[in-house]
Design a protein around this motif. Structure first.
Motif, PDB file in Angstrom:
ATOM      1  N   GLN A   1       0.832  -1.207   0.000  1.00  0.00           N
ATOM      2  CA  GLN A   1       0.000   0.000   0.000  1.00  0.00           C
ATOM      3  C   GLN A   1       0.863   1.251   0.000  1.00  0.00           C
ATOM      4  OE1 GLN A   1      -2.190   0.495   3.573  1.00  0.00           O
ATOM      5  NE2 GLN A   1      -3.561   2.046   2.725  1.00  0.00           N
ATOM      6  N   GLY A   2       0.405   2.280  -0.745  1.00  0.00           N
ATOM      7  CA  GLY A   2       1.095   3.553  -0.728  1.00  0.00           C
ATOM      8  C   GLY A   2       2.157   3.680  -1.794  1.00  0.00           C
ATOM      9  N   GLY A   3       2.369   2.642  -2.580  1.00  0.00           N
ATOM     10  CA  GLY A   3       3.339   2.741  -3.658  1.00  0.00           C
ATOM     11  C   GLY A   3       2.885   3.789  -4.663  1.00  0.00           C
ATOM     12  N   SER A   4       3.845   4.489  -5.253  1.00  0.00           N
ATOM     13  CA  SER A   4       3.431   5.486  -6.236  1.00  0.00           C
ATOM     14  C   SER A   4       4.272   5.320  -7.481  1.00  0.00           C
ATOM     15  CB  SER A   4       3.579   6.892  -5.653  1.00  0.00           C
ATOM     16  OG  SER A   4       4.955   7.122  -5.374  1.00  0.00           O
ATOM     17  N   GLY A   5       3.831   5.958  -8.549  1.00  0.00           N
ATOM     18  CA  GLY A   5       4.523   5.857  -9.827  1.00  0.00           C
ATOM     19  C   GLY A   5       3.504   5.639 -10.924  1.00  0.00           C
ATOM     20  N   GLU A   6       4.050   5.464 -12.144  1.00  0.00           N
ATOM     21  CA  GLU A   6       3.186   5.337 -13.307  1.00  0.00           C
ATOM     22  C   GLU A   6       2.327   4.068 -13.222  1.00  0.00           C
ATOM     23  OE1 GLU A   6       4.349   5.810 -17.853  1.00  0.00           O
ATOM     24  OE2 GLU A   6       4.778   3.806 -17.071  1.00  0.00           O
TER      25      GLU A   6
ATOM     26  N   VAL B   1      -1.953  -1.613  -6.994  1.00  0.00           N
ATOM     27  CA  VAL B   1      -1.966  -2.477  -8.177  1.00  0.00           C
ATOM     28  C   VAL B   1      -1.160  -1.802  -9.267  1.00  0.00           C
ATOM     29  CG1 VAL B   1      -3.426  -3.516  -9.930  1.00  0.00           C
ATOM     30  CG2 VAL B   1      -4.223  -3.376  -7.560  1.00  0.00           C
ATOM     31  N   HIS B   2      -0.208  -2.536  -9.822  1.00  0.00           N
ATOM     32  CA  HIS B   2       0.635  -1.982 -10.881  1.00  0.00           C
ATOM     33  C   HIS B   2       0.264  -2.638 -12.216  1.00  0.00           C
ATOM     34  CE1 HIS B   2       4.977  -1.233 -12.526  1.00  0.00           C
ATOM     35  NE2 HIS B   2       4.046  -0.533 -13.147  1.00  0.00           N
ATOM     36  N   LEU B   3      -0.299  -1.842 -13.123  1.00  0.00           N
ATOM     37  CA  LEU B   3      -0.656  -2.335 -14.453  1.00  0.00           C
ATOM     38  C   LEU B   3       0.405  -1.803 -15.409  1.00  0.00           C
ATOM     39  CD1 LEU B   3      -4.451  -1.373 -14.247  1.00  0.00           C
ATOM     40  CD2 LEU B   3      -3.412  -3.551 -13.582  1.00  0.00           C
ATOM     41  N   ARG B   4       1.409  -2.634 -15.714  1.00  0.00           N
ATOM     42  CA  ARG B   4       2.553  -2.120 -16.454  1.00  0.00           C
ATOM     43  C   ARG B   4       2.175  -1.721 -17.880  1.00  0.00           C
ATOM     44  NH1 ARG B   4       7.462  -6.082 -15.844  1.00  0.00           N
ATOM     45  NH2 ARG B   4       5.877  -7.533 -16.571  1.00  0.00           N
ATOM     46  N   ALA B   5       2.745  -0.635 -18.313  1.00  0.00           N
ATOM     47  CA  ALA B   5       2.338  -0.042 -19.595  1.00  0.00           C
ATOM     48  C   ALA B   5       2.535  -1.006 -20.755  1.00  0.00           C
ATOM     49  CB  ALA B   5       3.108   1.246 -19.845  1.00  0.00           C
ATOM     50  N   GLN B   6       3.625  -1.805 -20.733  1.00  0.00           N
ATOM     51  CA  GLN B   6       3.869  -2.687 -21.879  1.00  0.00           C
ATOM     52  C   GLN B   6       2.904  -3.881 -21.894  1.00  0.00           C
ATOM     53  OE1 GLN B   6       5.993  -2.302 -19.267  1.00  0.00           O
ATOM     54  NE2 GLN B   6       7.420  -4.009 -19.082  1.00  0.00           N
ATOM     55  N   ASN B   7       2.255  -4.153 -20.737  1.00  0.00           N
ATOM     56  CA  ASN B   7       1.313  -5.264 -20.677  1.00  0.00           C
ATOM     57  C   ASN B   7      -0.140  -4.817 -20.790  1.00  0.00           C
ATOM     58  OD1 ASN B   7       3.436  -6.561 -18.126  1.00  0.00           O
ATOM     59  ND2 ASN B   7       3.390  -7.196 -20.283  1.00  0.00           N
ATOM     60  N   LEU B   8      -0.336  -3.509 -20.773  1.00  0.00           N
ATOM     61  CA  LEU B   8      -1.701  -2.996 -20.775  1.00  0.00           C
ATOM     62  C   LEU B   8      -2.092  -2.655 -22.207  1.00  0.00           C
ATOM     63  CD1 LEU B   8      -3.994  -2.189 -18.808  1.00  0.00           C
ATOM     64  CD2 LEU B   8      -3.028   0.115 -18.809  1.00  0.00           C
TER      65      LEU B   8
END
Lengths: 372, 291
Positions: free
Chosen positions: A289-294, A344-351
């Motif tokens: 929880q609390g992670g930030s970024g793209e 939740v991290h939805l990586r750009a190359q996988n989205l």
């Protein structure tokens, strides 16, 4: 046999009454390819196969085998053979007689017939069952007889209509491997119809996904799985998270708005406006929880299913969407519990961004398992 | 407790069997009577079959000709109705499109039409529109064929449904032209149904009274049921029992033959397959002869 065995469908259409069960299919299947037509029941895949075999006559369009138009050629004069879902063995004939049935029309002498029947039985590993009647064989053995009966004629194209559909799961896996071996050994063009995504992915060189009489997408298994063109394909092949978003092209990719959040996708030519963001559950990363970024969104764990080799975690995003993440059990994966707050991290190359195409409402659950 | 209930069931079964078989056995018993009575035991003999110079089945010309007429009609009806019915069943099975449903229902109509209505209709037909045929043996054969074809269609279509269209498609797929599909696949698989059909038509025909009676033209077109009916009200002798016993024997022989043929033919086939063919035969046989 190489060089022959190309199949070409041009605008193939079949109507029953008002409904077009096959609606203008164009396909080019090169020689020696293992080509699978995948789709839910009622999508027209079996009708397509039956038109190639000659059991159904198209209302429009043409079937070409090795460049020759066979649209009006009756089934018994077409140089293709079929393996039926029901096997369709002749119950009054022995295994050998079943396999030899078609050789009579190839003008084979007795010695050649015996030799070719023997070779075909060896190819499908039927052993010493030649004198048995079909009713004395198991399902898997009957399947092998059906295969041998078609292959003994050395057709340049073999059509298979859900040939493993009636077998239990264990046997299916064995026969998948064996079908692929035979296909590669003989270099025969296989046109394989199934509703089973595993079969399609395991064996095929290329797969066409059919829906409502049309081909939704055609490509290699990897193309279809990693770059599905539509939400339907994404959902039918494997599991997919489908999240409604607003999309616009941005910086060689796409910028997506999801409520008050912004996401980035690397999809090269994204649709403009309402769209669906798709990501496979195994690509979804969970961070504390609390992670930030793209491409990071806050959410809360709703459900955890432990499956041994991975755990399936359902997360309710702050925007209200439900996302499923498959967290691999790599030995030190955290144990998630209902109510845990995560990022939740939805990586750009996988989205991936897909056009909304009238597909059923985006469904975060695993792809439905269609019945034959 | 359980044993008791089973004994009760067995008792009911035996009462039923005795009830249905005893009259037949009694009739057969008096066929072998020495004396003239059809109700009192008077020794044993073959008098009413062959030995009596005037009144036995063999020597009474009316009884003998009735037996001959019945067998002629049954044989002819069987040999004509079965191929016709098989062809009709194959045609109906393949018919897709306009008129399919109507044709299906019309084929089954004779099964539910009261036989009397049917016979009167045929009588009118042969005395007016088809008067060039007229009444007599030909009319009787046509009559028997007409009502038996429906039974053949029902039996054969049942079997066709079991066989399924896919073996025909498979045969065509392997290169067999339509005639070969029929000859090498469909007809062999239909054999049990064809044998059953022959038997049913034979039994239906030999049992028939109403149609035979209406389309008869005189003494030489009298069948066994007609003769028994007429004579029973005049001066019955045990020769009638002898005649009926012979009919029974012929029917049982036909049944036995059919059963053996089916057993031999479907030996390699799935067990359920041969049993269902036999079961089908049994139901239709009982349903058929009780018309």
């Amino acid at each position: 046999m190489s060089g022959s065995g190309t199949v070409r469908l041009e605008g193939l259409t079949k109507r029953y009454g008002e409904t077009a069960v096959v609606d203008g299919i164009d396909l080019e299947i090169p020689s020696g390819e293992f080509f699978t037509v995948l789709g839910p029941s009622g999508c027209g895949k079996t009708t397509t196969l039956r038109m190639i075999a000659g059991f159904e006559h198209p209302d429009e369009g043409a079937v070409l085998l090795d460049g020759a138009d066979v649209t009006r050629t009756p089934a018994h004069k077409r140089n293709v053979n079929t393996v039926f879902q029901s096997y369709a063995l002749f119950p009054h004939r022995t295994v050998e007689e079943n396999i030899a049935f078609g050789l009579r029309y190839k003008r084979c002498g007795r010695d050649e017939t015996r030799r070719r029947v023997g070779a075909a039985m060896e190819l499908v590993r039927l052993g010493e069952l030649g004198a048995r009647k079909p009713s004395q064989l198991s399902g898997g053995q009957q399947q092998r007889v059906a295969l041998a009966r078609a292959l003994v004629l050395e057709p340049p194209v073999l059509l298979l209509d859900e040939p493993l559909g009636a077998l239990d799961a264990r046997l299916r896996v064995d026969l998948q491997v064996e079908l692929k071996r035979i296909q590669e050994q003989l270099e025969v063009t296989f046109v394989y119809v199934t509703h089973d995504q595993d079969e399609a992915l395991t064996m095929s060189d290329r797969v066409a996904v059919m829906r409502a009489g049309r081909i939704e997408q055609c490509g290699t298994p990897r193309d279809l799985y990693e770059a599905p063109a539509t939400a339907f394909v994404a959902n039918f092949l494997g599991a997919a998270n489908l999240i409604p978003v607003a999309s616009r092209a941005h910086d060689g990719g796409a910028a997506l708005s999801l409520g008050r959040f912004e996401l980035r996708s690397e999809t090269a030519t994204p649709p403009d406006g309402d769209a669906v963001a798709m990501i496979r559950p195994e690509y979804v990363r969970l961070e504390p929880q609390g992670g930030s970024g793209e491409n990071r969104l806050p959410g809360m764990v709703e459900e955890v299913v432990y499956l041994g080799f991975h755990q399936t975690v359902s997360i309710r995003l702050a925007t209200g969407a439900l996302v499923r993440a498959d967290v691999p059990n790599d030995g030190d994966a955290p144990e998630y519990e209902q109510g845990d707050a995560v990022t939740v991290h939805l990586r750009a190359q996988n989205l991936r961004v897909l056009a909304t195409d009238g597909a059923p409402a985006p469904d975060p659950e695993p792809a439905p398992t269609p019945t034959p | 407790m359980r044993g008791g209930r089973h004994r009760g069931l067995a008792l009911v079964t035996w009462v039923y069997i005795v009830w249905s078989i005893v009259p037949v056995l009694l009739a057969i018993r008096f066929a072998f009577n020495e004396g003239r009575s059809r109700s009192a035991s008077q020794g044993w003999s073959l008098r009413w079959f062959t030995e009596d110079p005037n009144l036995s089945v063999l020597n009474d010309p009316t009884l003998r000709s009735a037996l001959e007429q019945s067998l002629t009609l049954a044989a002819a009806a069987m040999l004509i109705a079965t191929p016709l019915g098989v062809a009709l069943a194959l045609g109906l099975q393949r018919w897709r499109g306009r008129g399919e449903g109507t044709a299906n229902r019309l084929t089954l109509l004779p099964l539910v039409t009261p036989e009397l209505v049917f016979a009167v209709g045929l009588f009118l037909l042969f005395t007016t529109a088809f008067s060039f045929i007229g009444l007599g043996t030909t009319a009787q054969i046509i009559g028997h064929v007409t009502f038996s074809v429906s039974f053949v269609v029902v039996i054969v279509r049942g079997r066709l449904q079991t066989i399924g269209a896919d073996v025909e498609e498979a045969a065509a797929d392997l290169g067999a032209p339509p005639w070969d599909v029929l000859r090498r696949v469909v007809l062999p698989l239909l054999t049990p149904a064809i044998v059953a059909s022959l038997l049913i038509v034979f039994a239906l025909s030999i049992d028939d009274f109403v149609v035979s009676q209406y389309l008869a033209s005189g003494a030489d077109t009298t069948t066994v049921p007609m003769r028994i009916y007429a004579q029973a009200r005049a001066a019955p002798t045990p020769a009638l029992n002898a005649l009926a016993s012979l009919m029974l024997a012929v029917s049982l022989l036909a049944l036995g033959l059919a059963y053996m043929t089916l057993r031999l033919m479907t030996r390699g086939e799935r067990r359920t397959g041969s049993e269902s063919a036999l079961g089908q035969l049994a139901t239709l046989e009982t349903g058929g002869t009780s018309r």
